[in-house]
Design an enzyme around this catalytic site. Structure first.
Site, PDB file in Angstrom:
ATOM      1  CE  LYS A 111      46.141  43.511  42.179  1.00  0.00           C
ATOM      2  NZ  LYS A 111      45.046  44.394  41.805  1.00  0.00           N
ATOM      3  CE  LYS A 194      45.318  37.076  38.060  1.00  0.00           C
ATOM      4  NZ  LYS A 194      44.667  37.799  39.128  1.00  0.00           N
ATOM      5  CE  LYS A 197      43.171  45.082  33.935  1.00  0.00           C
ATOM      6  NZ  LYS A 197      42.254  45.555  34.958  1.00  0.00           N
TER       7      LYS A 197
HETATM    8  P1  TYM Z   1      40.398  43.308  37.418  1.00  0.00           P
HETATM    9  O1  TYM Z   1      40.387  44.690  36.871  1.00  0.00           O
HETATM   10  O2  TYM Z   1      41.686  42.742  37.895  1.00  0.00           O
HETATM   11  O3  TYM Z   1      39.812  42.310  36.355  1.00  0.00           O
HETATM   12  C1  TYM Z   1      38.578  42.545  35.703  1.00  0.00           C
HETATM   13  C2  TYM Z   1      37.838  41.236  35.480  1.00  0.00           C
HETATM   14  O4  TYM Z   1      38.642  40.374  34.683  1.00  0.00           O
HETATM   15  C3  TYM Z   1      38.772  39.112  35.344  1.00  0.00           C
HETATM   16  N1  TYM Z   1      40.112  38.574  35.064  1.00  0.00           N
HETATM   17  C4  TYM Z   1      40.337  37.378  34.538  1.00  0.00           C
HETATM   18  N2  TYM Z   1      39.498  36.394  34.142  1.00  0.00           N
HETATM   19  C5  TYM Z   1      40.055  35.279  33.624  1.00  0.00           C
HETATM   20  N3  TYM Z   1      41.401  35.118  33.489  1.00  0.00           N
HETATM   21  C6  TYM Z   1      42.279  36.079  33.864  1.00  0.00           C
HETATM   22  N4  TYM Z   1      43.587  35.905  33.712  1.00  0.00           N
HETATM   23  C7  TYM Z   1      41.745  37.273  34.428  1.00  0.00           C
HETATM   24  N5  TYM Z   1      42.317  38.405  34.901  1.00  0.00           N
HETATM   25  C8  TYM Z   1      41.294  39.189  35.283  1.00  0.00           C
HETATM   26  C9  TYM Z   1      38.612  39.419  36.830  1.00  0.00           C
HETATM   27  O5  TYM Z   1      38.215  38.271  37.549  1.00  0.00           O
HETATM   28  C10 TYM Z   1      37.551  40.492  36.794  1.00  0.00           C
HETATM   29  O6  TYM Z   1      36.261  39.914  36.721  1.00  0.00           O
HETATM   30  N6  TYM Z   1      38.532  43.753  42.033  1.00  0.00           N
HETATM   31  C11 TYM Z   1      38.164  43.677  40.635  1.00  0.00           C
HETATM   32  C12 TYM Z   1      37.380  44.872  40.144  1.00  0.00           C
HETATM   33  C13 TYM Z   1      36.168  45.202  40.949  1.00  0.00           C
HETATM   34  C14 TYM Z   1      34.947  44.476  40.958  1.00  0.00           C
HETATM   35  C15 TYM Z   1      34.096  45.216  41.827  1.00  0.00           C
HETATM   36  C16 TYM Z   1      34.509  43.315  40.342  1.00  0.00           C
HETATM   37  C17 TYM Z   1      36.042  46.271  41.763  1.00  0.00           C
HETATM   38  N7  TYM Z   1      34.780  46.284  42.290  1.00  0.00           N
HETATM   39  C18 TYM Z   1      32.800  44.778  42.104  1.00  0.00           C
HETATM   40  C19 TYM Z   1      33.205  42.895  40.602  1.00  0.00           C
HETATM   41  C20 TYM Z   1      32.370  43.629  41.479  1.00  0.00           C
HETATM   42  C21 TYM Z   1      39.458  43.604  39.815  1.00  0.00           C
HETATM   43  O7  TYM Z   1      40.508  43.999  40.237  1.00  0.00           O
HETATM   44  O8  TYM Z   1      39.286  43.177  38.558  1.00  0.00           O
END
Ligand code: TYM
Length: 332
Positions: A111, A194, A197
């Site tokens: 990032k 991947k 967003k």
């Molecule tokens: P974020 O917002 O990037 O993504 C949210 C969830 O979607 C999953 N994900 C995917 N799964 C499969 N294929 C993909 N291409 C894909 N892109 C995203 C992510 O693995 C995630 O589960 N750091 C985290 C948010 C967070 C969090 C937490 C998660 C903050 N605090 C505590 C669990 C527990 C994040 O940026 O997710």
């Protein structure tokens, strides 16, 4: 007692990867566990967010949670900034986690890109806040996509170090729940990156707000290779685009890759893409429509978040009291 926590960033462009890798599993787990599902707005602002967009995206993600089937009366649905304990505990974890641990985080490297010096301090300390999200509730299980695995390992390290440093058994060692055949959904334009967003090409992802025409067009344009589909899973080795589309189909159909290949082995992509479009429209269409309906009722969405925030604070309050007492911070 087992407790689930998971979060999604309200940074817009909520996509099929978020749904199949995370949100859909949240819905399945709500009957088995006590669950807290969080719109992590404080994480989103580690990179620039336009304030109006952030408000909109926070409500839209909440609408997506509900539209996908999460019941706000059964689960805590909240946004992170409505419970100050997350940020408070994150500060304590800033003092527990080691620089060396954070330096190993691949997501920060991706990032921050080449211009690391210009990344926010928040982006660097991001995984400590994530550990605080989970541990403020002593959550034991965390459903996520595969890309969050490293962050959850750090969460385990932080819990362990805190417990060791203070000679307590306060924090649980969390278990990641990485479930289903689509734990890492790839870009429709490039099977080696991947679905994300932040990809500048909207054709790389299916957004949860896409209508049937957009879904059909994106699947039609999805990159493939010239071979027909194989009949067995090992035939997908070295064919990342084919593996991705088959994985997506299997996840949407609630099935296995092997069963999809039994049905479509030998088919051309043109035929398979039609079937994939049909199932994607059938599964995602109703969610998108319900999101739209809910977005017309922002007062309802805000009330869900306010109620979730209050319930969340009540759950984390006793944990924070224990943490303050353990660390030696005096509370009046
Ligand atoms: P974020 O917002 O990037 O993504 C949210 C969830 O979607 C999953 N994900 C995917 N799964 C499969 N294929 C993909 N291409 C894909 N892109 C995203 C992510 O693995 C995630 O589960 N750091 C985290 C948010 C967070 C969090 C937490 C998660 C903050 N605090 C505590 C669990 C527990 C994040 O940026 O997710």
């Amino acid at each position: 007692m087992d407790r689930i926590f998971s979060g999604v960033q309200p940074s817009g462009n909520l996509h099929l990867g978020n749904y199949l890798g995370a949100i859909r599993n949240f819905v399945r787990l709500q009957d088995q566990y006590e669950c807290i599902y969080c719109v992590v707005d404080l994480h989103a602002i580690t990179v620039w967010q336009n304030p109006e967009d952030l408000r909109h995206n926070t409500r839209e993600l909440t609408a997506a949670f509900i539209a996908a089937g999460l019941d706000p009366s059964k689960n805590v649905i909240m946004n992170q900034s409505q419970n100050p304990h997350h940020a408070e505990l994150a500060w304590i974890f800033n003092c527990v986690a080691r620089l060396g641990w954070l330096n190993r985080m691949t997501q920060f490297k991706e990032k921050a890109g080449k211009n690391r010096e210009n990344a926010s301090v928040g982006l660097y300390a991001y995984p400590n806040l994530m550990a605080a999200d989970i541990l403020a509730y002593k959550a034991t299980h965390v459903p996520v996509g595969e890309d969050q695995k490293q962050h959850l390992e750090l969460c385990r390290d932080i819990a362990q170090k805190f417990n060791n440093d203070f000679g307590v058994d306060l924090f649980p060692i969390v278990e990641p729940l990485i479930l289903g055949p689509a734990t890492r959904v790839m870009s429709l334009r490039d099977g080696s990156s991947k679905m994300s967003k932040s990809d500048p090409s909207d054709n790389s992802r299916i957004n949860l707000t896409d209508g049937p025409d957009a879904i059909a067009q994106k699947i039609r344009r999805a990159r493939t290779d010239p071979e027909p589909l194989p009949s067995e899973a090992d035939g997908l080795d070295g064919r990342p685009e084919a593996a991705n589309l088959v994985g997506i189909y299997a996840a949407l159909a609630d099935g296995q890759v092997a069963t999809v290949l039994q049905e479509f082995g030998g088919s051309l992509f043109s035929e398979f893409k039609n079937a994939l479009t049909d199932i994607a429209v059938a599964k995602l269409g109703p969610i998108g429509e319900e999101m739209q309906r809910l977005m017309a009722e922002p007062a309802y969405i805000d009330s869900v978040l306010a109620d979730g925030g209050a319930r969340a604070r009540a759950l984390s309050e006793p944990v924070m009291a224990e943490v303050f007492d353990t660390v030696g911070l005096v509370r009046g």
